[in-house]
Design a protein around this motif. Sequence first.
Motif, mmCIF file in Angstrom:
data_model
loop_
_atom_site.group_PDB
_atom_site.id
_atom_site.type_symbol
_atom_site.label_atom_id
_atom_site.label_comp_id
_atom_site.label_asym_id
_atom_site.label_seq_id
_atom_site.Cartn_x
_atom_site.Cartn_y
_atom_site.Cartn_z
ATOM 1 N N HIS A 195 0.828 -1.203 0.000
ATOM 2 C CA HIS A 195 0.000 0.000 0.000
ATOM 3 C C HIS A 195 0.867 1.260 0.000
ATOM 4 C CE1 HIS A 195 -3.932 -1.853 0.238
ATOM 5 N NE2 HIS A 195 -3.500 -2.665 1.196
ATOM 6 N N PHE A 196 2.047 1.198 0.610
ATOM 7 C CA PHE A 196 2.961 2.338 0.575
ATOM 8 C C PHE A 196 3.465 2.561 -0.851
ATOM 9 C CE2 PHE A 196 7.280 4.201 1.421
ATOM 10 C CZ PHE A 196 6.827 5.405 1.949
ATOM 11 N N ILE A 197 3.744 1.471 -1.568
ATOM 12 C CA ILE A 197 4.157 1.587 -2.970
ATOM 13 C C ILE A 197 3.063 2.261 -3.791
ATOM 14 C CG2 ILE A 197 4.583 0.234 -5.067
ATOM 15 C CD1 ILE A 197 6.157 -1.736 -3.326
ATOM 16 N N GLU A 198 1.826 1.824 -3.606
ATOM 17 C CA GLU A 198 0.715 2.423 -4.344
ATOM 18 C C GLU A 198 0.530 3.890 -3.968
ATOM 19 O OE1 GLU A 198 -2.121 2.893 -7.072
ATOM 20 O OE2 GLU A 198 -0.888 1.094 -6.812
ATOM 21 N N ARG A 199 0.762 4.196 -2.705
ATOM 22 C CA ARG A 199 0.650 5.582 -2.233
ATOM 23 C C ARG A 199 1.689 6.474 -2.908
ATOM 24 N NH1 ARG A 199 1.959 6.709 4.072
ATOM 25 N NH2 ARG A 199 1.561 8.964 4.221
ATOM 26 N N LEU A 200 2.937 6.001 -2.982
ATOM 27 C CA LEU A 200 3.986 6.782 -3.637
ATOM 28 C C LEU A 200 3.711 6.932 -5.126
ATOM 29 C CD1 LEU A 200 7.296 5.470 -1.986
ATOM 30 C CD2 LEU A 200 5.796 7.333 -1.259
ATOM 31 N N ARG A 201 3.212 5.886 -5.740
ATOM 32 C CA ARG A 201 2.914 5.944 -7.172
ATOM 33 C C ARG A 201 1.835 6.994 -7.445
ATOM 34 N NH1 ARG A 201 3.020 0.252 -9.280
ATOM 35 N NH2 ARG A 201 1.255 -0.005 -7.872
ATOM 36 N N ARG A 202 0.835 7.036 -6.583
ATOM 37 C CA ARG A 202 -0.235 8.029 -6.754
ATOM 38 C C ARG A 202 0.290 9.441 -6.520
ATOM 39 N NH1 ARG A 202 -2.946 10.232 -2.788
ATOM 40 N NH2 ARG A 202 -2.387 8.563 -1.325
ATOM 41 N N LEU A 203 1.075 9.633 -5.461
ATOM 42 C CA LEU A 203 1.588 10.962 -5.143
ATOM 43 C C LEU A 203 2.556 11.474 -6.209
ATOM 44 C CD1 LEU A 203 2.252 10.499 -1.314
ATOM 45 C CD2 LEU A 203 0.487 11.942 -2.347
ATOM 46 N N SER A 204 3.255 10.556 -6.872
ATOM 47 C CA SER A 204 4.224 10.964 -7.896
ATOM 48 C C SER A 204 3.567 11.302 -9.221
ATOM 49 C CB SER A 204 5.254 9.851 -8.112
ATOM 50 O OG SER A 204 4.653 8.726 -8.735
ATOM 51 N N GLY A 205 2.276 11.068 -9.318
ATOM 52 C CA GLY A 205 1.588 11.324 -10.580
ATOM 53 C C GLY A 205 1.590 10.128 -11.500
ATOM 54 N N GLY A 206 1.753 8.933 -10.935
ATOM 55 C CA GLY A 206 1.689 7.721 -11.747
ATOM 56 C C GLY A 206 3.022 7.280 -12.318
ATOM 57 N N LYS A 207 4.131 7.673 -11.695
ATOM 58 C CA LYS A 207 5.445 7.261 -12.191
ATOM 59 C C LYS A 207 5.781 5.852 -11.704
ATOM 60 C CE LYS A 207 7.201 11.964 -12.591
ATOM 61 N NZ LYS A 207 8.202 12.975 -12.170
ATOM 62 N N PRO A 208 6.625 5.126 -12.454
ATOM 63 C CA PRO A 208 6.994 3.769 -12.030
ATOM 64 C C PRO A 208 7.587 3.784 -10.627
ATOM 65 C CG PRO A 208 7.758 4.204 -14.263
ATOM 66 C CD PRO A 208 7.261 5.509 -13.724
ATOM 67 N N THR A 209 7.080 2.903 -9.787
ATOM 68 C CA THR A 209 7.503 2.845 -8.389
ATOM 69 C C THR A 209 7.833 1.405 -8.037
ATOM 70 O OG1 THR A 209 6.025 4.696 -7.866
ATOM 71 C CG2 THR A 209 6.843 3.389 -6.017
ATOM 72 N N GLY A 210 8.987 1.212 -7.436
ATOM 73 C CA GLY A 210 9.403 -0.136 -7.069
ATOM 74 C C GLY A 210 10.325 -0.099 -5.871
ATOM 75 N N PHE A 211 11.090 -1.159 -5.702
ATOM 76 C CA PHE A 211 11.995 -1.197 -4.555
ATOM 77 C C PHE A 211 13.285 -1.909 -4.920
ATOM 78 C CE2 PHE A 211 9.285 -4.970 -4.101
ATOM 79 C CZ PHE A 211 10.189 -5.984 -3.808
ATOM 80 N N LYS A 212 14.312 -1.617 -4.121
ATOM 81 C CA LYS A 212 15.622 -2.252 -4.253
ATOM 82 C C LYS A 212 15.931 -2.990 -2.966
ATOM 83 C CE LYS A 212 19.565 -0.144 -3.364
ATOM 84 N NZ LYS A 212 20.711 0.792 -3.445
ATOM 85 N N PHE A 213 16.499 -4.179 -3.085
ATOM 86 C CA PHE A 213 16.892 -4.902 -1.882
ATOM 87 C C PHE A 213 17.971 -5.918 -2.199
ATOM 88 C CE2 PHE A 213 14.555 -8.112 -3.835
ATOM 89 C CZ PHE A 213 14.336 -9.237 -3.055
#
Length: 624
Positions: free
Chosen positions: A367-385
């Motif tokens: 849900h945090f990923i979806e939140r960031l994607r929405r706040l960014s205006g729909g830009k690709p959002t992912g994670f590194k690990f």
Amino acid sequence: MAGSGGVGARGAPVGKEKTSQRQWRQAAGPGVARGTRPAKSALYDAAGSRRPIIPASTFSPFPVRYTVLALCAAGVAAGLGGLALAPPAFAGPGWIALAAVSGALTILGLRDLRQSRHAILRNYPVVGHLRFLLEYVRPELRQYFIESDREAAPFSRAQRSLVYQRAKGEPDNRPFGTQLDVGETGYEWINHSMQPSRLDGHDFRIVIGGVPAPGAAPGTGCTQPYSASVFNISAMSFGSLSANAVLALNKGAKLGGFAHDTGEGSISRHHRVHGGDLIWEIGSGYFGCREADGRFSESRFEENARDPQVKMIEIKLSQGAKPGHGGVLPGPKVTAEIAEARGVPEGVDCISPSGHGAFSTPVEMMHFIERLRRLSGGKPTGFKFCLGHPWEWFALVKAMQATGITPDFIVVDGAEGGTGAAPVEFIDHVGVPMQEGLLLVHNTLVGTNLRHRIAIGCAGKVITAFDLARVMALGADWCNAGRGFMLALGCIQAQTCHTGFCPTGVTTQDPVRQRALVVPDKAERVRNFHRSTLHALQELVQAAGLAHPRQITAHHIVRRISATEVRLLSNLVMQVAPGALLGPLDDQHTVFRNYWPLASAHSFQAVDPAAYAAAPVTETETAP
């Protein structure tokens, strides 16, 4: 019977001196009666250290190890004597120099005798300093005179030379055949085709984001997919890199049309000067998008994320150099520029916690990923690990299944990564190497039918076009490189990155040292290294008869496993069939049979399989 040598009440020999008493009496010389006990001050010095109890006859009149100190003292005497006794015609500055140098060394030697930190200096005054000098210059001596071209530590001279040649635009062809031992176990090659392909260019790109989730409403999810190069600059923060290094990297990325990852230090003013594409990395400190107390700030994130220069948002869970380890940038190093970029007070310790505070479960992370994607205006959002416990990764995948939310990309950072200074134990023994991590991530997504929705990047000692081809064969869509681009900037692998004394100005905040790195020249080298590496990749792809690097599979790579046997990489690595993890796991790899049942979308902790099966699914977990 004291004189008979019998046994006393406690079993000790009677009439015989203890060894320490006898040695002390012999060392003390004649006149000391038999059986006399030495005083405590005779056995221990003022610091409480045991005095050596050795007969005086065993000492040489003058220890040889003091010869240099004695010669220095003699030099002082000679210099002073020369000044006093030599005729005026010979009483020149030479005597003064002799007396001054010898005097300084004599004072140093006397200090060595009195200091208590270094035993070798107490025993070898003056000359003992040679050991520390040789230790100091040992890395340079080894690099320039001793190590072979193929000895990697961590990058071999041959690898570094290749980067330098490509960065400078010099020919990188090599005559007289390979220097590698093709009969050595572990040697690998890519099979070529009898009918090579012909490609128009080497600007290989992939589209990240834009694949809607099943049943997603129009206009939701990633609405601004990014066309990325298959070779980009890995995450390195301003602060660990100098301002000039950031400027040169970003300008090189702009010239070459590839992406520059900001690292968790956020977007500095230096990232914005030349306008190169940015991947904004959000770490556990939420630098650039934090409240005063360190919590995540939606408004500050949105302000930065909607900048057109920012192309993707990357949540950093861990990095290969020190997975599971936080960090502290000491207050004196938090300059005005660093404070501005990170949104922290100047001169105050800047803390990166070891874990995130914005989420605590896999479901919350989705849900945090979806939140960031929405706040960014729909830009690709992912994670590194960097992969650690397998069940934690499986828990993330189960959270994707439960919520219907998937990241647009995942970057697998190998434990061999090293752009960040870290404790030795973490560098050497914490985290999964890139190959194993990449294989598990790729196969898990394939086995759960999620692979087509998620692009995979990777990082970990990627230098050459064959390195790129090989990791793509294992499942990567693109690769990032950190140290490769540092070498293109002029890094000489001095390994002093954490000291502030980088000899080439790449990893220092010293303004004088930074001046050595000339931005326009180094930006061209960054562009050249990227272009030449992709040109070499184009030639490999053509030789294999393919049209794009994404067509390279483990069937194209061959590995020698003994002196008389070779195998396709596809026969040596794990390969999971699409959807195979959605059913019984009896025929799957051990890692899935053992750890998949322990994973829960509710927690990063391993759970009892029976408890997980009985756990209810909430509405928020099933919401798209």
